[in-house]
Design a protein around this motif. Structure first.
Motif, PDB file in Angstrom:
ATOM      1  N   GLY A 527     -58.346  12.001  35.521  1.00  0.00           N
ATOM      2  CA  GLY A 527     -58.685  10.587  35.520  1.00  0.00           C
ATOM      3  C   GLY A 527     -60.159  10.289  35.396  1.00  0.00           C
ATOM      4  N   VAL A 555     -59.911   6.728  36.918  1.00  0.00           N
ATOM      5  CA  VAL A 555     -58.769   5.812  36.761  1.00  0.00           C
ATOM      6  C   VAL A 555     -57.507   6.360  37.411  1.00  0.00           C
ATOM      7  CG1 VAL A 555     -59.729   4.810  34.658  1.00  0.00           C
ATOM      8  CG2 VAL A 555     -58.165   6.756  34.483  1.00  0.00           C
ATOM      9  N   LYS A 556     -57.640   7.425  38.191  1.00  0.00           N
ATOM     10  CA  LYS A 556     -56.482   7.941  38.933  1.00  0.00           C
ATOM     11  C   LYS A 556     -56.195   7.007  40.093  1.00  0.00           C
ATOM     12  CE  LYS A 556     -56.695  11.572  41.625  1.00  0.00           C
ATOM     13  NZ  LYS A 556     -56.812  12.965  42.093  1.00  0.00           N
ATOM     14  N   GLY A 563     -54.382  11.301  36.442  1.00  0.00           N
ATOM     15  CA  GLY A 563     -55.009  10.062  36.010  1.00  0.00           C
ATOM     16  C   GLY A 563     -54.926   9.807  34.522  1.00  0.00           C
ATOM     17  N   SER A 565     -57.138   9.952  31.877  1.00  0.00           N
ATOM     18  CA  SER A 565     -58.137   9.019  31.343  1.00  0.00           C
ATOM     19  C   SER A 565     -58.247   9.185  29.830  1.00  0.00           C
ATOM     20  CB  SER A 565     -59.492   9.273  32.000  1.00  0.00           C
ATOM     21  OG  SER A 565     -59.855  10.641  31.914  1.00  0.00           O
ATOM     22  N   SER A 582     -55.040   4.852  31.156  1.00  0.00           N
ATOM     23  CA  SER A 582     -54.755   5.580  32.394  1.00  0.00           C
ATOM     24  C   SER A 582     -53.296   5.997  32.478  1.00  0.00           C
ATOM     25  CB  SER A 582     -55.085   4.694  33.601  1.00  0.00           C
ATOM     26  OG  SER A 582     -54.186   3.596  33.668  1.00  0.00           O
ATOM     27  N   GLU A 583     -52.996   6.842  33.464  1.00  0.00           N
ATOM     28  CA  GLU A 583     -51.637   7.293  33.739  1.00  0.00           C
ATOM     29  C   GLU A 583     -50.720   6.128  34.112  1.00  0.00           C
ATOM     30  OE1 GLU A 583     -48.644  10.363  35.097  1.00  0.00           O
ATOM     31  OE2 GLU A 583     -49.773   9.731  33.358  1.00  0.00           O
ATOM     32  N   TYR A 588     -58.742  -0.059  31.923  1.00  0.00           N
ATOM     33  CA  TYR A 588     -59.942  -0.324  32.707  1.00  0.00           C
ATOM     34  C   TYR A 588     -61.087  -0.674  31.762  1.00  0.00           C
ATOM     35  CZ  TYR A 588     -57.593   1.869  36.721  1.00  0.00           C
ATOM     36  OH  TYR A 588     -56.720   2.190  37.734  1.00  0.00           O
ATOM     37  N   SER A 606     -59.681  -3.711  36.056  1.00  0.00           N
ATOM     38  CA  SER A 606     -58.749  -2.572  36.126  1.00  0.00           C
ATOM     39  C   SER A 606     -57.383  -2.931  35.573  1.00  0.00           C
ATOM     40  CB  SER A 606     -58.613  -2.086  37.567  1.00  0.00           C
ATOM     41  OG  SER A 606     -58.130  -3.122  38.398  1.00  0.00           O
TER      42      SER A 606
END
Length: 742
Positions: A527, A555-556, A563, A565, A582-583, A588, A606
């Motif tokens: 992430g 971003v996790k 994550g 990313s 992200s996951e 974001y 986000s």
């Protein structure tokens, strides 16, 4: 026209309050094999359940799929039924998807209270919860009816209420088992191998079918046990209705997951089953030769739908956990059969929706295989994962679409490839046509997971290629074509410059420090982002790791182990910004990047654009329509793409206005409801937004209907503005009207 000055004043007012660029869902024509795709940007399908609900109150049952590839959070995708009798024709109904409650693990729609509106059954810890469909017309709404279904496990004696068990990877059988008009439930017990029959007591207690009150009246429905991909007959005492049930402690929890589909195969009034199991690659059909009150399974086969005939159509066989769903696909009044894996990986993905037409015109079904890519055939479908980039592959001056992926499931494994869609449109009106799903035979390099990025790494005037792989490493391919000719990639270098970000490298070439040489930003499984500065030259780059936690971007999501990313960094009007997929599927946005490459970036958002197309979302944000505004291509783990056109909320770029007579708004003034009717044969999907006098958007809906009633009874009294926008393939049309609530 008198309304124009007022409209200009209103829109300029909106510009003051909301001047930022936004994106709206759009489409670009896409062709595959000389056929125009009906819904190219529908986002892919992999491992899904399928049930039906009338989304737009037109009397036809639409399809909702719950895709399990999207993790426990899943993804509900809706498809509007636009076919005639005998025709299977569906369009992506994305505007309805966000109107469903948030669900996890599985979701099925059945009308439990017999009001003509399908209700939502879904997983909750320990069992099943139910949302009642309270929609009015095409305005979808649901309220929680039962947070956890309960059942009396001792209906013949002192009540023993407990949760009606169904685990997170199972699918219960929901049907009127005993033919009394209310919905009963079949589910494997917590101890596994036996099917419990939970009888709905609504009719017996209240004389209606609108309640969810259950008695567990049979601990071994059908007198069968299922385990290790085998069904054993004659396992339990016959005719066991309403006996006191005791749980057998010898039965260990062997059943980690099964799916049950109830249907009356032969029209005799009792329910047969098709069962799938998490450890099996075929389904079991079990034939009920009892009756609606006391089921007795006397025959079974693994060759279904070849029953009782043995070799008439394709056997349902999918690599992992096949499940089946009974719905009328082609609008002929007879329910057909859909089969799809109930897995989360390791099974058919780009050909994972098998459609069997019911060719019978009698109560006895006759399922005949039609295709293995129902719905998928009408969209861009890349198996698992979709990583889009724009690149002028044929050097004609127009950006083409290249899409990498995790893999197409072929020969019991995923095979990663790059797809090449040539831009056959104009510079301002793009259109894509598939040239190949295996661009320049990159699959022969056996790179697992292909995330491409292009840039001129040898300073010869054309763009070279880097591919990130699942191991966290990069592969370099030099573009050796003469200038002006289609790209030709060769001179493969694996483990390029010994760059390794751990797992899952998602690279982007970009001049991060604005010194005239291309640098690298790489997303990864954890992430975070890694930044490699080019300390070499334009013609001979040397990438040096500057930060494995670039800008403190992570971003996790809390509680997640990965994550994924996926960065897209860009500069606009001298300001550098960063979008990261992200996951979780959220986008974001970061700024404060200029002159701050060793500092902490500012997280602007986000949930950018309030878009979530499913997990492992891969953004590419570039102007493809040549209107000076960036457009968003977004891939996801289900192997599909979505396209969003950029537009300013102040209305800049909209082509023309409707005439006053084209749009009716009544009554005005109003106190409770206002009806919008549009007299325009060319409309496709309508977006209706309501703004208060301060320019705040207080209501928004997207619809395919030409007439819609809005409930404004909860709005405060005062003046409001309603903006109605229609998007066709060639233009946008809109009108803004004033109305009063009193």
């Amino acid at each position: 026209m008198a309304r124009i000055p007022f409209l200009a004043i209103f829109l300029s007012f909106l510009h003051v309050s909301k001047a930022q660029t936004n994106v709206f869902r759009d489409t670009i024509s896409v062709y595959e094999n000389n056929k125009k795709l009906k819904m190219p940007w529908a986002g892919g399908i992999n491992f899904s359940s399928f049930t039906q609900i009338d989304l737009n109150a037109d009397g036809k049952k639409d399809i909702v799929a719950y895709d399990k590839i999207c993790g426990s959070g899943g993804k509900l995708r809706a498809y509007l039924n636009v076919g005639n009798v005998g025709e299977e024709k569906y369009l992506h109904a994305y505007s309805y998807q966000d109107q469903f409650p948030r669900v996890t693990d599985w979701a099925l729609f059945f009308d439990y209270n017999v009001d003509g509106k399908a209700d939502l059954f879904t997983y909750t810890t320990g069992g099943i919860k139910v949302y009642r469909n309270t929609s009015v017309g095409q305005n979808l709404s649901f309220v929680l009816a039962k947070s956890l279904l309960m059942s009396d496990y001792n209906p013949a004696g002192s009540p023993s209420l407990s949760n009606l068990y169904c685990n997170s990877v199972a699918l219960p059988g929901i049907a009127d088992i005993d033919g009394d008009g209310d919905l009963d439930i079949l589910s494997f017990s917590v101890f596994g191998i036996k099917i419990e029959y939970h009888k709905n007591m609504s009719q017996e207690l209240y004389g209606t079918s609108d309640s969810l009150v259950f008695d567990m009246v049979d601990e071994c429905w059908g007198d069968i046990k299922e385990n290790n991909c085998q069904v054993d007959l004659n396992q339990c005492p016959f005719m066991k209705q309403y006996q006191e049930v005791t749980q057998d402690s010898l039965y260990k929890p062997l059943h980690s997951g099964s799916c049950l589909m109830c249907f009356d195969r032969d029209g005799d009034g009792d329910q047969e089953l098709i069962m799938g199991d998490i450890s099996c690659n075929t389904v079991f059909y079990v034939d009920n030769q009892g009756n609606s009150s006391n089921a007795h399974i006397a025959d079974t086969t693994l060759l279904y739908p070849n029953y009782p005939n043995k070799a008439s159509t394709n056997v349902i066989k999918l690599n992992s956990f096949p499940c089946t769903f009974n719905l009328d696909v082609n609008n002929d009044g007879f329910k057909d059969l859909i089969a799809s894996p109930n897995a989360i990986a390791g099974s058919e993905n780009f050909q994972s929706v098998w459609y069997y037409k019911n060719a019978s015109i009698t109560p006895t079904v006759n399922f005949v295989f039609q295709k293995n890519n129902f719905l998928q055939e009408d969209m861009m479908e890349f198996g698992e994962g979709a990583y889009p980039v724009l690149f002028d592959a044929d050097s004609d001056g127009k950006k083409d679409l290249i899409v990498g992926n995790l893999g197409y499931y072929i020969g019991n494994t995923n095979k990663s490839k790059l797809a090449f869609y040539k831009n056959i449109g104009s510079s301002s009106s793009p259109s894509f046509s598939l040239i190949t799903k295996d661009y320049q035979s990159f699959s022969t390099y056996n790179i697992y997971s292909m995330a491409p990025t292009f840039g001129d790494l040898d300073h010869d005037g054309d763009e070279d290629l880097l591919i990130g792989d699942n191991n966290g490493q990069l592969h370099y391919f030099q573009n050796t074509a003469p200038l002006g000719l289609p790209a030709q990639f060769s001179n493969h270098v694996s483990f390029y410059q010994s760059i390794d970000v751990g797992n899952f490298a998602y690279p982007q070439l970009f001049d991060v420090n604005a010194n005239g040489t291309l640098d690298l930003v790489i997303g990864s499984l954890n992430g975070k982002l890694s930044y490699y500065n080019n300390i070499g030259t334009q013609a001979s780059p040397t990438f040096s790791l500057q930060s494995a936690f670039f800008g403190s971007v992570d971003v996790k999501q809390s509680g997640w182990t990965t994550g994924y990313s996926m960065p897209y960094i860009y500069t606009e009007l001298g300001v550098t910004k960063l979008i990261v997929g992200s996951e979780t599927g959220n986008l974001y946005m970061y700024d404060n990047i200029n002159n701050n490459l060793t500092g902490v970036f500012n997280k602007v958002d986000s949930t950018l654009f309030h878009i979530n197309e499913g997990p492992r979302c891969a953004p590419f944000y570039e102007d493809i329509t040549n209107d000076g505004k960036r457009d968003l291509f977004l891939g996801n783990y289900a192997g599909g793409l979505a396209f969003f056109n950029s537009v300013n909320v102040n209305g800049v770029g909209i082509d023309e206005l409707w005439e006053d007579e084209d749009v009716l708004l009544y009554p005005n003034p109003t106190s409770d409801n206002v009806t919008v009717t549009i007299n325009d044969a060319a409309i496709r999907e309508i977006t209706i937004s309501v703004f208060d006098i301060l320019g705040n958007e207080v209501y928004k809906i997207m619809t395919y209907n030409k007439s819609i009633q809005l409930d404004v009874s909860k709005f405060s009294q005062g003046v409001y503005f309603i903006k109605i926008l229609n998007q066709s393939e060639t233009q946008l049309k809109f009108i803004t009207r004033r109305f009063v609530i009193q």
